[in-house]
Design an enzyme around this catalytic site. Structure first.
Site, PDB file in Angstrom:
ATOM      1  N   LYS A  51      49.230  23.272 102.543  1.00  0.00           N
ATOM      2  CA  LYS A  51      49.961  24.358 103.200  1.00  0.00           C
ATOM      3  C   LYS A  51      51.345  23.887 103.645  1.00  0.00           C
ATOM      4  CE  LYS A  51      45.668  26.628 104.447  1.00  0.00           C
ATOM      5  NZ  LYS A  51      44.593  26.873 105.403  1.00  0.00           N
ATOM      6  N   GLN A  95      43.601  25.678 111.539  1.00  0.00           N
ATOM      7  CA  GLN A  95      42.733  25.332 110.409  1.00  0.00           C
ATOM      8  C   GLN A  95      41.264  25.348 110.850  1.00  0.00           C
ATOM      9  OE1 GLN A  95      43.767  24.789 107.146  1.00  0.00           O
ATOM     10  NE2 GLN A  95      41.580  24.795 106.697  1.00  0.00           N
ATOM     11  N   ASP A 118      46.743  34.180 109.729  1.00  0.00           N
ATOM     12  CA  ASP A 118      45.463  34.162 109.012  1.00  0.00           C
ATOM     13  C   ASP A 118      44.776  35.520 109.094  1.00  0.00           C
ATOM     14  OD1 ASP A 118      44.470  32.202 107.432  1.00  0.00           O
ATOM     15  OD2 ASP A 118      43.577  31.016 109.046  1.00  0.00           O
TER      16      ASP A 118
END
Ligand code: NAP
Length: 282
Positions: A51, A95, A118
């Site tokens: 990422k 994460q 997200d």
């Protein structure tokens, strides 16, 4: 037809790069993504590295916040609060999975919804359910992008989603429903999985069980999206779909690797650019 997620991701990344340039020219601001990782779970480290690298490749500034597994919930909450308050940060990526002992739900709720790139904050998921504009979770968004890129017809089709996680299955089912597919969701309590999968014009599998969907479980001419990423004993990666036996029955199928995986990162950066644009132009 092989649905080439790598190629579609490259196209998306190209568009994001151009969008970042435009936003910088208009506002003088570089979209910035904060990536938070707690612990040293090897796959998470790989994802975070990918990422950060992809962010740099499209001109999005990234900040990594890497902590040992001992980080407390209160410390994590304080970090997220400081990132929420930091006007130079436009997106926050926490994460997952978090380390045992950390409350994932609480941590997700601690992210400001407008910075939740997200799309997992209950407010954003609620907007998705309501059919309102929102941040769409990256992996399901990537699945839809692949289907759209290759011209899949969804309206009126039987879509079956295997897996009902908050991260993939549930939002993906919602996105397919919004496109007027007739959606069935399957999970571990589903009585006869094959009976459902065999009816699917569009079959999306996100169960985390290597090669569980075999050719006999797939309708002739189906479009198959394999979200699964499983590490085999040999060290190789395999999807949830047995590519070899399904390929000859499906009209279109994503490979693993090179299917949904690259799309997830691309959609994260697309979400980050969109979040920055909303924050800078409101
Ligand atoms: P998850 O949270 O573990 O959820 C798995 C879901 O699959 C659950 O709803 C579970 O049902 C269902 N399931 C498991 N075994 C099943 C079976 N034998 N039959 C029917 N349903 C079954 O996993 P996730 O986070 O959604 O991820 C799923 C897979 O996608 C994993 O392999 C993960 O690595 C991969 N993934 C890939 C990407 C990417 O970028 N390519 C992104 C995210 C995830 P219950 O609810 O009944 O337990």
């Amino acid at each position: 037809m092989i649905l080439d997620g790598k190629a579609v991701a490259q196209k998306v990344l190209g568009e994001v790069g151009a969008g970042v340039e435009r936003l910088r020219a208009e506002t003088g601001v570089t979209p910035t993504l904060a990536v938070v990782l707690v612990g040293d779970f090897a796959p998470s480290k790989v994802y975070v590295t990918a990422k950060l690298k992809a962010g740099a490749s499209v001109g999005i500034a990234t900040r990594d916040h890497l902590f040992p597994a001992g980080l407390t919930q209160a410390e994590l909450r304080a970090l997220l609060a400081s990132l929420n308050a930091d006007r130079a940060v436009h997106g926050i990526l926490l994460q997952l999975p978090l380390v045992p002992g950390c409350d994932e739900d609480e941590a997700i709720r601690a992210i400001a919804p407008e910075k939740d790139v997200d799309g997992l904050h209950p407010q954003n998921l609620g907007q998705l359910l309501a059919g309102a504009p929102t941040v769409v979770p990256c992996t399901p968004a990537g699945c839809m992008e692949i289907l759209d890129h290759y011209g899949a017809k969804l309206e009126g089709k039987e879509a079956v989603v295997v897996g009902r996680s908050r991260l993939v299955g549930k939002p993906l089912a919602q996105l397919l429903l919004a496109r007027h597919a007739t959606v069935t969701m399957c999970h571990t309590r589903t009585r006869d999985l094959a009976e459902h999968t065999r009816r699917a014009d569009v079959l999306c599998v996100a169960a985390g069980r290597a090669r569980m969907i075999t050719g006999a479980m797939v309708k002739e001419g189906a479009w198959v999206i394999d979200v699964g990423v499983n590490r085999l004993e040999t060290g190789k990666l395999a999807g949830d779909v047995d590519f070899q036996s399904v390929e000859s029955r499906a009209e279109a199928i994503t490979p693993v690797p090179g299917g949904v995986g690259p799309m997830t990162v691309a959609m994260l950066l697309k979400n980050t650019l969109a979040a920055a644009r909303r924050q800078l132009t409101k």
